[in-house]
Design an enzyme around this catalytic site. Structure first.
Site, PDB file in Angstrom:
ATOM      1  CG  HIS A 208     -12.066 -29.416 -10.104  1.00 52.47           C
ATOM      2  ND1 HIS A 208     -10.963 -29.483 -10.364  1.00 52.47           N
ATOM      3  CD2 HIS A 208     -12.495 -28.146 -10.895  1.00 52.47           C
ATOM      4  CE1 HIS A 208     -10.375 -28.475 -11.218  1.00 52.47           C
ATOM      5  NE2 HIS A 208     -11.379 -27.705 -11.318  1.00 52.47           N
TER       6      HIS A 208
HETATM    7  C1  UD1 Z   1     -14.283 -23.396 -11.401  1.00 56.01           C
HETATM    8  C2  UD1 Z   1     -13.623 -23.075 -12.811  1.00 56.01           C
HETATM    9  C3  UD1 Z   1     -12.587 -24.146 -13.248  1.00 56.01           C
HETATM   10  C4  UD1 Z   1     -11.640 -24.340 -12.060  1.00 56.01           C
HETATM   11  C5  UD1 Z   1     -12.267 -24.269 -10.567  1.00 56.01           C
HETATM   12  C6  UD1 Z   1     -11.396 -24.361  -9.697  1.00 56.01           C
HETATM   13  C7  UD1 Z   1     -15.227 -22.266 -14.554  1.00 56.01           C
HETATM   14  C8  UD1 Z   1     -16.090 -22.485 -15.827  1.00 56.01           C
HETATM   15  N1  UD1 Z   1     -14.652 -23.060 -13.895  1.00 56.01           N
HETATM   16  O1  UD1 Z   1     -14.958 -24.614 -11.378  1.00 56.01           O
HETATM   17  O2  UD1 Z   1     -12.113 -23.719 -14.269  1.00 56.01           O
HETATM   18  O3  UD1 Z   1     -10.784 -25.128 -12.266  1.00 56.01           O
HETATM   19  O4  UD1 Z   1     -13.288 -23.145 -10.469  1.00 56.01           O
HETATM   20  O5  UD1 Z   1     -12.122 -24.726  -8.248  1.00 56.01           O
HETATM   21  O6  UD1 Z   1     -15.106 -21.014 -14.328  1.00 56.01           O
HETATM   22  N2  UD1 Z   1     -19.124 -23.856  -4.612  1.00 56.01           N
HETATM   23  C9  UD1 Z   1     -19.053 -23.532  -3.234  1.00 56.01           C
HETATM   24  N3  UD1 Z   1     -18.217 -22.699  -2.616  1.00 56.01           N
HETATM   25  C10 UD1 Z   1     -17.442 -21.717  -3.447  1.00 56.01           C
HETATM   26  C11 UD1 Z   1     -17.690 -21.873  -5.002  1.00 56.01           C
HETATM   27  C12 UD1 Z   1     -18.423 -22.614  -5.350  1.00 56.01           C
HETATM   28  O7  UD1 Z   1     -19.520 -24.347  -2.464  1.00 56.01           O
HETATM   29  O8  UD1 Z   1     -16.950 -20.842  -2.932  1.00 56.01           O
HETATM   30  C13 UD1 Z   1     -19.982 -24.954  -5.095  1.00 56.01           C
HETATM   31  C14 UD1 Z   1     -21.337 -24.596  -5.841  1.00 56.01           C
HETATM   32  O9  UD1 Z   1     -22.116 -25.395  -5.317  1.00 56.01           O
HETATM   33  C15 UD1 Z   1     -21.035 -24.539  -7.232  1.00 56.01           C
HETATM   34  C16 UD1 Z   1     -19.939 -25.456  -7.487  1.00 56.01           C
HETATM   35  O10 UD1 Z   1     -19.028 -25.529  -6.240  1.00 56.01           O
HETATM   36  O11 UD1 Z   1     -22.162 -24.831  -7.964  1.00 56.01           O
HETATM   37  C17 UD1 Z   1     -19.064 -25.420  -8.550  1.00 56.01           C
HETATM   38  O12 UD1 Z   1     -18.635 -23.952  -8.636  1.00 56.01           O
HETATM   39  P1  UD1 Z   1     -18.376 -23.283  -9.949  1.00 56.01           P
HETATM   40  O13 UD1 Z   1     -17.668 -21.784  -9.750  1.00 56.01           O
HETATM   41  O14 UD1 Z   1     -19.384 -23.233 -10.857  1.00 56.01           O
HETATM   42  O15 UD1 Z   1     -17.259 -24.049 -10.558  1.00 56.01           O
HETATM   43  P2  UD1 Z   1     -16.015 -24.861 -10.480  1.00 56.01           P
HETATM   44  O16 UD1 Z   1     -16.302 -26.234 -10.605  1.00 56.01           O
HETATM   45  O17 UD1 Z   1     -15.530 -24.556  -8.991  1.00 56.01           O
END
Ligand code: UD1
Length: 367
Positions: A208
């Site tokens: 990821h």
């Molecule tokens: C975040 C953390 C990362 C951690 C990871 C674990 C930061 C900078 N990054 O990255 O360190 O390893 O979480 O998962 O804080 N989304 C959903 N459902 C959710 C949450 C997110 O569909 O409940 C999707 C959204 O489209 C979002 C994408 O996932 O844009 C990424 O989520 P985001 O929280 O921005 O960062 P992660 O890549 O999950």
């Protein structure tokens, strides 16, 4: 004496397994009072809600419901929504875990209001400032008053950065507390047979990190040797939401590559524990495989958790297909070994944290 009011923060998936044992230990102490705030950085059933249920994390006092956004917007929204909560509750201490955007934003907010900050998993450094988490770690540690360290490299890094010894406590790894507490239940879920797998007869994959999944070329490069592996061994790939769309557009697949929805903690741990090997760019899985004795191939050029390489099963293979291919071949050829876990990865890290918090005694006593 009035109990110390600790406001615990969670935001994203890896935070949940870290906060669970701390809340449970804190609950048992008459000297502490706990409040839980969820920022809502991760919010859906599979990324958040399921973890509350499985790990018996109490309902948060407040959910800031920030959701997904760019780094700046997400961080700003947490800052803006967390400040009134702090002003209202006036905790004696804010406790944050890990290195996600919620960790950074809530530490900054508390520090600006002169509320002491405790950081769990302090001192880890990848020395790669292109990683958003590295920035989060650096800033959080810079404003923290209590730095709880999970592995020896953390102590060395904080010393190097000039953090006074009095602020630093080597307590061990709370994520491993959760692993020890839940492994029997995780095995009992029967996940291996439910997925039609044999113990030791499959690999687990997670991916990821933006550097691995955001660009189609990078994703294709890192997956190339894994698709080859999937032709000889099933590869179970719970796909993070960040990766889902990119993978669908890439058209990359192989007969043995089993893409599934993100899994809950117990199901994932049940599968990981019996895997022949794990391939990952996650931080937590490097730690969990170290304790489980499962070979781990890390699809990154660096790790902020070097103890998993020196004391564990982790091999840094980077993202070059040739190196990943060689690491897979070596892992498949090697016999499984049982290793001594790294120091203080013994299931008691949260208790050590609570002991330190108890010595803080009355509010603002030793800032
Ligand atoms: C975040 C953390 C990362 C951690 C990871 C674990 C930061 C900078 N990054 O990255 O360190 O390893 O979480 O998962 O804080 N989304 C959903 N459902 C959710 C949450 C997110 O569909 O409940 C999707 C959204 O489209 C979002 C994408 O996932 O844009 C990424 O989520 P985001 O929280 O921005 O960062 P992660 O890549 O999950």
């Amino acid at each position: 004496m009035k109990p110390l009011h600790v406001l615990h923060v969670v935001g994203a998936r890896p935070n949940f397994m870290k906060i669970a044992p701390i809340l449970q230990s804190a609950e048992r102490s008459p000297m502490l009072r706990s409040t839980l705030v969820h920022t809502g950085q991760h919010y859906d059933e599979k990324m958040a809600r399921l973890f509350f249920e499985e790990l018996a994390i109490p309902r948060p006092h407040v959910d800031l419901e920030v959701g997904s956004a760019s780094h700046a917007q997400q961080t700003a929204l947490i800052l803006a929504r967390f400040e009134p909560v702090l002003l209202d509750l006036r905790p004696d201490l804010v406790l944050v875990v890990g290195d996600v955007n919620s960790t950074l934003a809530c530490s900054l907010c508390a520090a600006k209001l002169d509320i002491p900050v405790a950081h769990v998993e302090a001192g880890l450094r990848s020395f790669d400032r292109t990683m958003p988490e590295e920035i989060n770690r650096l800033v959080t540690d810079a404003v923290a008053d209590l730095l709880f360290v999970s592995e020896p490299s953390g102590l060395a890094n904080l010393k190097q950065e000039g953090v006074p010894d009095a602020k630093v406590h080597f307590v061990g790894n709370v994520m491993i507390d959760t692993l020890h507490a839940h492994l029997p239940r995780a095995r009992a879920t029967g996940a291996v047979s439910r997925h039609g797998l044999e113990p030791g007869g499959y690999a687990m994959l997670t991916l990821h990190r933006p550097t691995n999944v955001d660009e189609p070329e990078a994703l294709a490069r890192v997956l190339e040797p894994i698709l080859e592996l999937a032709r000889q061994l099933p590869v179970v790939f719970p796909v993070h939401p960040r990766t889902r769309e990119r993978l669908a557009h890439s058209g990359l697949s192989a007969p043995g590559l089993r893409t599934v929805e993100p899994l809950g903690y117990l199901e994932f741990l049940g599968l990981l524990a019996e895997a022949r090997l794990a391939l990952t760019d996650s931080g937590g899985i490097q730690e969990e495989t170290t304790v489980l004795g499962v070979p781990c191939i890390t699809l990154r050029e660096n790790t902020e958790r070097p103890v998993t390489v020196t004391h564990g099963t982790n091999v840094l293979a980077g993202t070059d297909p040739g190196r990943i291919r060689a690491a897979i071949a070596a892992a498949l050829a090697a016999p499984r070994v049982v290793l001594e876990p790294p120091p203080k990865w013994d299931g008691h890290a949260a208790e050590r944290i609570v002991e330190v918090l108890e010595t803080r005694g009355s509010p603002t006593s030793s800032r």
